[in-house]
Scaffold this active site. Structure first.
Site, mmCIF file in Angstrom:
data_model
loop_
_atom_site.group_PDB
_atom_site.id
_atom_site.type_symbol
_atom_site.label_atom_id
_atom_site.label_comp_id
_atom_site.label_asym_id
_atom_site.label_seq_id
_atom_site.Cartn_x
_atom_site.Cartn_y
_atom_site.Cartn_z
ATOM 1 N N GLY A 81 0.809 -1.206 0.000
ATOM 2 C CA GLY A 81 0.000 0.000 0.000
ATOM 3 C C GLY A 81 0.842 1.256 0.000
ATOM 4 N N ASP B 285 9.881 -8.653 9.619
ATOM 5 C CA ASP B 285 10.539 -7.873 8.571
ATOM 6 C C ASP B 285 11.515 -6.871 9.187
ATOM 7 O OD1 ASP B 285 11.130 -7.044 5.989
ATOM 8 O OD2 ASP B 285 9.415 -5.678 5.865
ATOM 9 N N LYS C 161 -1.766 5.127 6.628
ATOM 10 C CA LYS C 161 -1.371 3.961 5.834
ATOM 11 C C LYS C 161 -2.615 3.406 5.174
ATOM 12 C CE LYS C 161 2.119 1.456 7.353
ATOM 13 N NZ LYS C 161 2.951 0.539 8.172
#
Length: 158
Positions: free
Chosen positions: A28, A136, A45
């Protein structure tokens, strides 16, 4: 601008000023804006709604679980419409990779590295205490705060 997901929801859009895109990722986009209600700078976001990809929903849930913790980004809102999911959270500063690249030597001073390491390990420890595993970890997901929180390291994108 009509292809921008934020501009497809006029009710949502009417709550914010000075919306500008900060980044585009694989899932996104991230925008900065100013809340008309609170005058605070926020990050928005946005991702396409997809039942197979709950990344933004999961991040919002984790941020909500961490809301009482002082050194995590503050979430103020999560919502979805027919096409998109949105999370409104505290706007943060630059990431560690950008800070390193902007330094003249392309290296951070050792005392800065030690402070970063201490705060990064503390953030990871708190996540693990809450049963959250960050999948991540990379310099781009560690950001410094702004204003009164400029000496705080934040971890994003859970």
């Amino acid at each position: 601008m009509d292809s921008n997901p934020l501009f497809s929801d006029q009710t949502f859009l009417s709550k914010y000023l000075n919306i500008s895109q900060l980044a585009i990722g694989s899932f996104g986009s991230v925008y900065s804006a100013i809340s008309k209600e609170t005058s605070e700078k926020v990050a928005i976001k946005v991702e396409l709604k997809d039942p197979k990809n709950t990344t933004l929903f999961d991040e919002a849930r984790f941020l909500y679980e961490l809301k009482e913790e002082p050194n995590f980004p503050k979430i103020s809102y999560f919502s979805t419409n027919e096409k998109y999911s949105y999370v409104i959270m505290e706007l943060l500063g630059k990431n560690l990779e950008t800070l390193k690249e902007e330094s003249l030597s392309k290296l951070l001073p050792i005392n800065t590295v030690l402070l970063i390491a201490d705060q990064a390990l503390t953030r990871l420890q708190k996540l693990h205490e809450k049963g959250i595993i960050h999948r991540d970890l990379k310099p781009e997901n560690f950001l410094i705060g702004l204003a009164s929180r400029k000496d705080t390291l934040f971890l994003i994108d859970y």
